[in-house]
Scaffold this motif. Structure first.
Motif, PDB file in Angstrom:
ATOM      1  N   LYS A 137      29.584  33.053 -28.550  1.00  0.00           N
ATOM      2  CA  LYS A 137      30.499  33.430 -29.623  1.00  0.00           C
ATOM      3  C   LYS A 137      31.174  32.226 -30.274  1.00  0.00           C
ATOM      4  CE  LYS A 137      29.883  37.751 -28.332  1.00  0.00           C
ATOM      5  NZ  LYS A 137      29.050  38.703 -29.107  1.00  0.00           N
ATOM      6  N   THR A 138      30.850  31.021 -29.819  1.00  0.00           N
ATOM      7  CA  THR A 138      31.593  29.836 -30.263  1.00  0.00           C
ATOM      8  C   THR A 138      30.927  29.095 -31.412  1.00  0.00           C
ATOM      9  OG1 THR A 138      30.484  28.472 -28.588  1.00  0.00           O
ATOM     10  CG2 THR A 138      32.581  29.524 -27.967  1.00  0.00           C
ATOM     11  N   GLU A 139      29.618  29.189 -31.559  1.00  0.00           N
ATOM     12  CA  GLU A 139      28.957  28.470 -32.647  1.00  0.00           C
ATOM     13  C   GLU A 139      27.848  29.320 -33.243  1.00  0.00           C
ATOM     14  OE1 GLU A 139      26.654  24.993 -31.624  1.00  0.00           O
ATOM     15  OE2 GLU A 139      26.352  25.699 -29.574  1.00  0.00           O
ATOM     16  N   LYS A 140      27.406  28.916 -34.408  1.00  0.00           N
ATOM     17  CA  LYS A 140      26.370  29.659 -35.099  1.00  0.00           C
ATOM     18  C   LYS A 140      25.029  29.416 -34.430  1.00  0.00           C
ATOM     19  CE  LYS A 140      24.940  31.000 -39.713  1.00  0.00           C
ATOM     20  NZ  LYS A 140      25.260  30.889 -41.147  1.00  0.00           N
ATOM     21  N   THR A 141      24.270  30.484 -34.226  1.00  0.00           N
ATOM     22  CA  THR A 141      22.971  30.365 -33.583  1.00  0.00           C
ATOM     23  C   THR A 141      21.897  31.037 -34.438  1.00  0.00           C
ATOM     24  OG1 THR A 141      23.483  32.331 -32.262  1.00  0.00           O
ATOM     25  CG2 THR A 141      23.843  30.178 -31.221  1.00  0.00           C
ATOM     26  N   TYR A 142      20.636  30.687 -34.130  1.00  0.00           N
ATOM     27  CA  TYR A 142      19.514  31.143 -34.931  1.00  0.00           C
ATOM     28  C   TYR A 142      18.374  31.577 -34.010  1.00  0.00           C
ATOM     29  CZ  TYR A 142      21.937  28.363 -38.485  1.00  0.00           C
ATOM     30  OH  TYR A 142      22.881  27.836 -39.335  1.00  0.00           O
ATOM     31  N   ILE A 143      17.537  32.455 -34.528  1.00  0.00           N
ATOM     32  CA  ILE A 143      16.298  32.810 -33.833  1.00  0.00           C
ATOM     33  C   ILE A 143      15.236  31.797 -34.215  1.00  0.00           C
ATOM     34  CG2 ILE A 143      14.461  34.519 -33.589  1.00  0.00           C
ATOM     35  CD1 ILE A 143      16.524  36.682 -34.117  1.00  0.00           C
ATOM     36  N   LYS A 144      14.710  31.110 -33.215  1.00  0.00           N
ATOM     37  CA  LYS A 144      13.697  30.090 -33.452  1.00  0.00           C
ATOM     38  C   LYS A 144      12.289  30.634 -33.257  1.00  0.00           C
ATOM     39  CE  LYS A 144      12.284  25.485 -31.844  1.00  0.00           C
ATOM     40  NZ  LYS A 144      12.553  24.417 -30.840  1.00  0.00           N
TER      41      LYS A 144
END
Length: 290
Positions: A137-144
């Motif tokens: 919940k702390t940083e933006k993440t992406y589906i790789k």
């Protein structure tokens, strides 16, 4: 080889009627074919998809109710004809957030393990949808990357299916798909991999619903010989049935994040036809990056 299957829902492809009508579905802007468009029929509980060239041959008892395809407006059909035009759907974007992944950290959610369970398409066509929670919940993440275990049988061409994403709204899917990708999978048992590293998909803090939907056309159709296990405990051996590729593997899970959905409604866990589906998750692994 005869394979025992515990789900007795099979695809209905009529082989006894002579097809009467050749249909084309085209883009209204550029007149190009719309591949794998979905045709829903009046008084039928199944759908069919066009081929890669936007064409399909209908039986004489199939009357189109409406046509849909991701990225296009749904077309309600009042008059049966040979060519249909779908209008591209344009969405107004109020704000665009531009950011790129760092690719410094990656982790996976989901699982590629399997047991003797498989998700098959049936007479009442359906989707299988897994929920994937985001614990970061702390940083933006992406589906790789997404990996899914598939099996394709008895086909002259590679099989195709729809991989789609729904947003999570208080534990339920949003009204419309966020994204739909036609995925190609090879013959045999394979880990089918979808690489998003060049165009990563944002993985929201609320998590995502990710699922699969069968494309019902001749490209994916084949005949199989099986043993059917009926609900009364009896067996029907050497039964030839119509099938559609691919088979998606599943595994037993206490979390039970997978749900079955037909073309109209979600099915709850206490519905008999979807009880098995809801006790298994899709054999799918999602790689997340920051």
């Amino acid at each position: 080889m005869i394979k025992k299957i515990g789900i007795s829902t099979f695809l209905f492809f009529s082989l006894t009627f002579f097809s009467q009508t050749q249909i084309k579905v085209l883009d209204s802007e550029n007149k190009n074919p719309v591949p794998y468009a979905k045709l829903m029929f009046k008084d039928k509980d199944y759908y069919k998809n066009t081929e890669e060239n936007g064409e399909i041959t209908l039986e004489n008892n199939e009357e189109i109710n409406h046509i849909e395809s991701f990225g296009y407006e749904n077309l309600d059909v009042s008059k049966q004809q040979n060519i249909y035009f779908l209008k591209p759907k344009f969405t107004d974007i109020k704000e665009i957030e531009i950011s790129k992944p760092k690719f410094t950290q990656t982790y996976t959610i989901g699982n590629l393990k399997k047991d003797d369970f498989g998700f098959l398409s049936g007479l009442r066509n359906w989707q299988v949808i897994n929920f994937f929670a985001n614990n970061n919940k702390t940083e933006k993440t992406y589906i790789k990357k997404i990996k899914i275990l598939t099996e394709v049988k008895k086909t002259k061409k590679d099989a195709v299916f729809n991989l789609f994403f729904y947003e999570n709204i208080e534990g339920h899917t949003g009204a419309e798909k966020l994204k739909n990708i036609v995925v190609t999978c090879k013959k045999g048992k394979n880990i089918t991999e979808i690489d998003f590293s060049k165009n990563p998909v944002t993985f929201p803090k609320e998590g995502l619903f990710i699922g699969i939907e069968w494309i019902m056309n001749e490209q994916n159709h084949y005949l199989d010989t099986v043993t059917i296990l009926h609900t009364d405990g009896t067996k029907e051996k050497n039964k030839i049935v119509d099938r559609v590729n691919p088979l998606f593997f599943g595994y037993t899970s206490l979390s039970r994040n997978a749900v079955g959905r037909n073309t109209e409604n979600f099915k709850s866990n206490n519905k008999r036809d979807y009880r098995s589906a809801n006790s298994h998750n899709l054999t799918m692994e999602v790689e997340i990056t920051n």
